[in-house]
Design an enzyme around this catalytic site. Sequence first.
Site, short mmCIF file in Angstrom:
data_model
loop_
_atom_site.label_atom_id
_atom_site.label_comp_id
_atom_site.label_asym_id
_atom_site.label_seq_id
_atom_site.Cartn_x
_atom_site.Cartn_y
_atom_site.Cartn_z
N ASP A 163 0.85 -1.12 -0.02
CA ASP A 163 -0.02 -0.06 -0.05
C ASP A 163 0.88 1.32 0.04
O ASP A 163 1.87 1.20 -0.22
CB ASP A 163 -1.04 0.11 1.34
CG ASP A 163 -2.24 0.63 0.85
OD1 ASP A 163 -2.26 1.69 0.67
OD2 ASP A 163 -3.08 -0.28 0.97
N HIS A 219 -3.53 6.00 3.41
CA HIS A 219 -4.21 4.93 3.03
C HIS A 219 -3.32 3.65 3.52
O HIS A 219 -4.08 2.72 4.35
CB HIS A 219 -4.50 4.62 1.44
CG HIS A 219 -5.41 3.65 1.07
ND1 HIS A 219 -4.99 2.34 1.04
CD2 HIS A 219 -6.68 3.69 1.14
CE1 HIS A 219 -6.10 1.76 0.51
NE2 HIS A 219 -6.94 2.46 0.68
N SER A 376 -11.27 -1.22 0.71
CA SER A 376 -10.06 -1.34 1.23
C SER A 376 -9.85 -1.63 2.51
O SER A 376 -8.75 -2.06 3.10
CB SER A 376 -9.53 0.25 0.96
OG SER A 376 -9.26 0.40 -0.29
#
Length: 939
Positions: A163, A219, A376
């Site tokens: 990520d 994120h 996610s």
Amino acid sequence: MKNTLRLFIFLFAIGLAWPLLAAATPPTIAGRLVLKMRAGQMPAQLTAVLDRLGAGALQQKFPHTQAPSPERPGSVDLRGIYQFAAPAGLPVAKARAALLATGAVEYVEPLYIREPLYQPNDPLADSTLTDIANSQFYLKQIQAYRAWDITRGDSSLVIAITDGGVRLTHEDLRQQVKHNYADPINGLDDDHDGYVDNFTGWDFANNDNDSGYDPTILHGSQVAGAAAARVGNDLGLAGLGNLCRFMPLNIYPNTPTGSFGGYEAIVYAADHGCQVINMSWGAIGGYSRFEQDVITYAAVNRDAVVVAAAGNSNTDVLFYPASYDHVLSVSGVQSTDQKSGGATFNHRVDMVAPGLSIVTVNGGRDDDYTAVGGTSFASPLAAAAAALVRKVFPQYTSAQVMARLRQTTDNIDALPANAAWAGRLGTGRLNVLKALTRANLREARVISSTFAPARPAYAPGDTLRLTADVQNLLEPVTGLTVTLTSLSPYVTVRQGSFAAGSLATLARATNAAAPFRLAVATSGIPLNTTATLRYRLTAAGGFQYDQYVDLLLNPDYVVLNANDLAVTLTSRGNLGYNDVTATVGAGLTYRGSGNVLSEGGLLLATTPTQVSDRLRSTGRLSRESFFSLMQAARQEPGPRADQEARIAFRDTVPGTTPRVRSVGVAVRQRAYAWATPGRRDFVLLEYSLKNITPDTLKPLYAGIFTDWDLPNPDGAARNAAAWDSTRALGYCYVLGTPTPQMGPAIYAGLRLLRGGTPAVYSINNGAPMGAAVRLADGFSPAEKFLTLSSGTAPAQRTAGLPAGADVSQVVGTRLARLAPGDSTTVTFALLLAPTLAQLQASADAAAQVYATILPTRLTAPVAGFSVYPNPTVGPLQVELPAQFGAESAQIVNALGQIVRRQPANGRNLNLNLLGLAPGVYTLRVLGASGVLTKAIVVQ
């Protein structure tokens, strides 16, 4: 293997919905392509081709990966994958054709960029609560607290977080990071794995050892928090993985030279002991064999559980990497188990997990938290659950871990709120307690599907066979039966039952001896229809499990393959492929060769700015002047040939669409192929052009562009282009002597059979700056017009001489005028042959066939009018009807030019055609009673 087994599926209609297809293709990493060498081949074989393309040297992408093992069926070899720098103007189709032509390469692809799947939360979410510890509703929803009574995991179990960079100093993350103590930070590669100082993961986007905090993307920290935030530290929240650690692997660039590195991170994670790999990122469409290879390596070679977010599209689409084989695809639900508003749904989704108002680490500071939403954050919950399952069931393979997670979910299809998505949310919502405790679980599934004949799409009336390989993953099953059902009205299952019998754990079975049999409807199928077939697996004791396989029906292109050519004709005027990336279509092959045409198609023009085509423009884009008026259709046999094609398309009327500069022509295309000897080396392409504007087009130029890539003996750029003026034949060939390695030599070309004044323009694709036509920086409308309008000047008849080059060619014609509403016909012969002499002979045969078998007008026989011998080598005798009153005789070539003329009187004429090039001509006899015509073949 997913709930849908992948054939080769086109995700959107290619017809008038073409912009949707383009939109469904993810962005790519500029200036970089990837290829895979065939087993036993060496990169040195491609050096000359790469030099010709202007590309950089090959770099082995995964030199340290594990070799495939016979103990792991289906494992792949990543050591043959290489990447190289590609010039900005190099089309992917061009690189693919040139490299595949060497026979040393399996595939050539762009590297896609897959985006993180962040979805903003609604304002009433639990992020408004001040008591963060009590806001993780989802832990109760998935039975996490009771599951932790069974196991809290283990620090030796590592979840890879591929990520954005993770805030490694966060109070809830810093003790959960997996460090590599075999390679401390000292400037050395102590563990000899090819990475210097990879003590704390790696940054694959920027190629350094800093996988930490990136202020531009939080994120990664948020995903890591959901999976592995510290439990029991009196701070923040509890990650579902509890004692399990995570490995931070950054995949998003934060430097000007960085690029997406998701798949490199997957290989690293698999090679460095991560038992679970999470991917909370992806994009719609853009299937890639390279990406599937990487996934297979991680899941099969390295036995990692690979988990991915299903996407936030709120549509039934394939989303990658989640939709690849060997991936656990996870969609999202709310606290009520209703599907999250934005969550993707499809038959490849395996299961769902909470994906709305997920409280987790934020990552902007060392002590911040937030509520986020999207698949996610459903994905890392499933990934953490997989790690806990691996603790309780250490003997399980990765496939068995995924099976246990699927078979222990809470079914949510029965909820009224989920009725619209029933069957497309997997087996249900994650239940960690059941996954750790439930006994006597069974899951047998189809692990591969093989269609025969293998095609990217199937036409109306096709019949096919389907072989299914089945594996039992969990407890033994008795009386396993696989039943195939068509969910599409356009496919009939004629034989759809397979008795696999009793299977022990991990045992396999196949119906290869008696495959399923299917038939495609003969009519009524909409263009580019995706038909879904359902496998239903049942066994004694009530076991039932459904999987799905899709196939494309009635594609908007046809392949003529009656003779030694196999050529794709698209509904928008292109040859070989319908797109510049060479993925839609079957290309052009000859006598079993690989594809020899990287790009081809019709060109129309009236001025340097009024140009219509579907060919390359700049970069990796194409012009889209033509749109389809009817489906490309094939008839076999046809009225006049063994195979015939019918296609209709048009461009826009100039001025009717803003910023669109086109010609204003409707095109009816017909194509003909024969299987008979003497006609096996050509296909006739006939275009009827109608002026749909209110103005006379004067002149109108029409032609066909071909970027040939003929196989070379040593891979060097040794193609050349030439022009045979006696036949109006442009052709391409390979300089040098053929070798066994390159297979039979191939000459390829186009002959103008009917139209106005011929034109040819041969192009050196690697021409330097300042050249009149330079394809390295694109193919502009002005350049296209130049190639059509320059006639047959000596300087443009050849290219690639004396040493050879990468060449293209435009063979065309100039039509003096075309009035409003009028039509005219232009015809070409597409030719391939082993030698120039055979190419020329085939060109003559094509002209003869066109003049005799495909007459432009059918005329009634005239009594007393005969011509012999016909064919002739020179002498020609003509008998005329009584009282005709002959005055003169003319011999006219295929271009409408008078090449012989002599006075005539009486009923008998003696003509001498010696000196004329072999081909088809027309005899015209003018007399007081009118004009008599007859086709003449000169040998």
